[in-house]
Design an enzyme around this catalytic site. Sequence first.
Site, PDB file in Angstrom:
ATOM      1  N   CYS A   8     -37.001 -10.590 -13.178  1.00 27.08           N
ATOM      2  CA  CYS A   8     -38.383 -10.310 -12.770  1.00 27.08           C
ATOM      3  C   CYS A   8     -39.328 -10.945 -13.788  1.00 27.08           C
ATOM      4  CB  CYS A   8     -38.632  -8.807 -12.680  1.00 27.08           C
ATOM      5  SG  CYS A   8     -40.382  -8.407 -12.449  1.00 27.08           S
ATOM      6  N   ASP A  34     -54.278 -14.420 -14.892  1.00 34.04           N
ATOM      7  CA  ASP A  34     -53.467 -15.079 -13.868  1.00 34.04           C
ATOM      8  C   ASP A  34     -53.319 -16.561 -14.220  1.00 34.04           C
ATOM      9  OD1 ASP A  34     -52.731 -14.276 -10.668  1.00 34.04           O
ATOM     10  OD2 ASP A  34     -52.797 -16.407 -11.171  1.00 34.04           O
ATOM     11  N   ASN A  88     -51.603  -7.211  -3.153  1.00 34.24           N
ATOM     12  CA  ASN A  88     -50.839  -7.746  -2.034  1.00 34.24           C
ATOM     13  C   ASN A  88     -49.523  -6.978  -1.964  1.00 34.24           C
ATOM     14  OD1 ASN A  88     -52.780  -9.737  -1.473  1.00 34.24           O
ATOM     15  ND2 ASN A  88     -51.909 -11.116  -3.004  1.00 34.24           N
ATOM     16  N   HIS A  99     -43.098  -7.199  -8.643  1.00 39.77           N
ATOM     17  CA  HIS A  99     -43.363  -6.185  -9.683  1.00 39.77           C
ATOM     18  C   HIS A  99     -44.845  -5.892  -9.501  1.00 39.77           C
ATOM     19  CE1 HIS A  99     -42.901  -4.865 -14.181  1.00 39.77           C
ATOM     20  NE2 HIS A  99     -44.082  -4.446 -13.737  1.00 39.77           N
ATOM     21  N   HIS A 101     -48.634  -5.447  -9.190  1.00 43.79           N
ATOM     22  CA  HIS A 101     -49.741  -5.954 -10.014  1.00 43.79           C
ATOM     23  C   HIS A 101     -51.008  -5.900  -9.193  1.00 43.79           C
ATOM     24  CE1 HIS A 101     -47.778  -9.212  -7.848  1.00 43.79           C
ATOM     25  NE2 HIS A 101     -48.991  -9.755  -7.706  1.00 43.79           N
TER      26      HIS A 101
HETATM   27  P1  5GP Z   1     -49.139 -12.158  -5.637  1.00 38.64           P
HETATM   28  O1  5GP Z   1     -49.095 -13.439  -4.851  1.00 38.64           O
HETATM   29  O2  5GP Z   1     -47.739 -11.572  -5.795  1.00 38.64           O
HETATM   30  O3  5GP Z   1     -50.135 -11.157  -5.174  1.00 38.64           O
HETATM   31  O4  5GP Z   1     -49.655 -12.557  -7.080  1.00 38.64           O
HETATM   32  C1  5GP Z   1     -48.842 -13.140  -8.042  1.00 38.64           C
HETATM   33  C2  5GP Z   1     -49.761 -13.794  -9.026  1.00 38.64           C
HETATM   34  O5  5GP Z   1     -49.047 -13.988 -10.228  1.00 38.64           O
HETATM   35  C3  5GP Z   1     -50.270 -15.167  -8.577  1.00 38.64           C
HETATM   36  O6  5GP Z   1     -51.691 -15.133  -8.525  1.00 38.64           O
HETATM   37  C4  5GP Z   1     -49.722 -16.117  -9.627  1.00 38.64           C
HETATM   38  O7  5GP Z   1     -50.662 -17.108  -9.978  1.00 38.64           O
HETATM   39  C5  5GP Z   1     -49.423 -15.199 -10.797  1.00 38.64           C
HETATM   40  N1  5GP Z   1     -48.295 -15.607 -11.603  1.00 38.64           N
HETATM   41  C6  5GP Z   1     -47.043 -15.952 -11.181  1.00 38.64           C
HETATM   42  N2  5GP Z   1     -46.254 -16.229 -12.224  1.00 38.64           N
HETATM   43  C7  5GP Z   1     -47.005 -16.060 -13.330  1.00 38.64           C
HETATM   44  C8  5GP Z   1     -46.735 -16.201 -14.731  1.00 38.64           C
HETATM   45  O8  5GP Z   1     -45.629 -16.543 -15.171  1.00 38.64           O
HETATM   46  N3  5GP Z   1     -47.772 -15.931 -15.579  1.00 38.64           N
HETATM   47  C9  5GP Z   1     -49.004 -15.551 -15.135  1.00 38.64           C
HETATM   48  N4  5GP Z   1     -49.956 -15.319 -16.064  1.00 38.64           N
HETATM   49  N5  5GP Z   1     -49.285 -15.404 -13.834  1.00 38.64           N
HETATM   50  C10 5GP Z   1     -48.300 -15.661 -12.941  1.00 38.64           C
HETATM   51 ZN    ZN Z   2     -40.417  -6.223 -13.140  1.00 33.74          ZN
END
Ligand code: 5GP
Ligand code: ZN
Length: 116
Positions: A8, A34, A88, A99, A101
């Site tokens: 993860c 992000d 989301n 995970h 967020h």
């Molecule tokens: P989701 O699409 O699951 O709602 O959001 C995941 C978010 O995590 C995305 O906006 C993506 O840019 C961010 N993200 C994914 N991997 C990483 C990472 O390794 N570091 C950081 N800081 N953000 C990440």
């Molecule tokens: Zn996790």
Amino acid sequence: MTTTAPDCVFCQIVAGEIPSTKVYEDADVVCFKDLEPKASVHVLAVPKEHYANIVELSANKDLLAAVVKAAGAVAKEHARGEFRFLFNTGESAGQSVFHVHGHILAGKAQSEGDLF
Ligand code: 5GP
Ligand code: ZN
């Protein structure tokens, strides 16, 4: 309930195994920028324990409240306390990291057509 999950990416960020730009941390929650910001303020609020999504996290009311409180503190410092807080939930709804967020979004959208 598991506290971490293998492979993860956010568990690895919490553990310091993957670098991130942290803007807030307490005993239970970390908030970091992000990687691909959609707004001038785009910070993720993440509980240190692994839960897949906000519905699963709701089983732990104290931790859910801690995530909201952390988001408020980030927004107070970076956006005069005014922000959108987006979770989301599920792949078809745009979740790509499983995970939980919350996206703290404020300021200006980075490009036209972005949600914020
Ligand atoms: P989701 O699409 O699951 O709602 O959001 C995941 C978010 O995590 C995305 O906006 C993506 O840019 C961010 N993200 C994914 N991997 C990483 C990472 O390794 N570091 C950081 N800081 N953000 C990440
Ligand atoms: Zn996790």
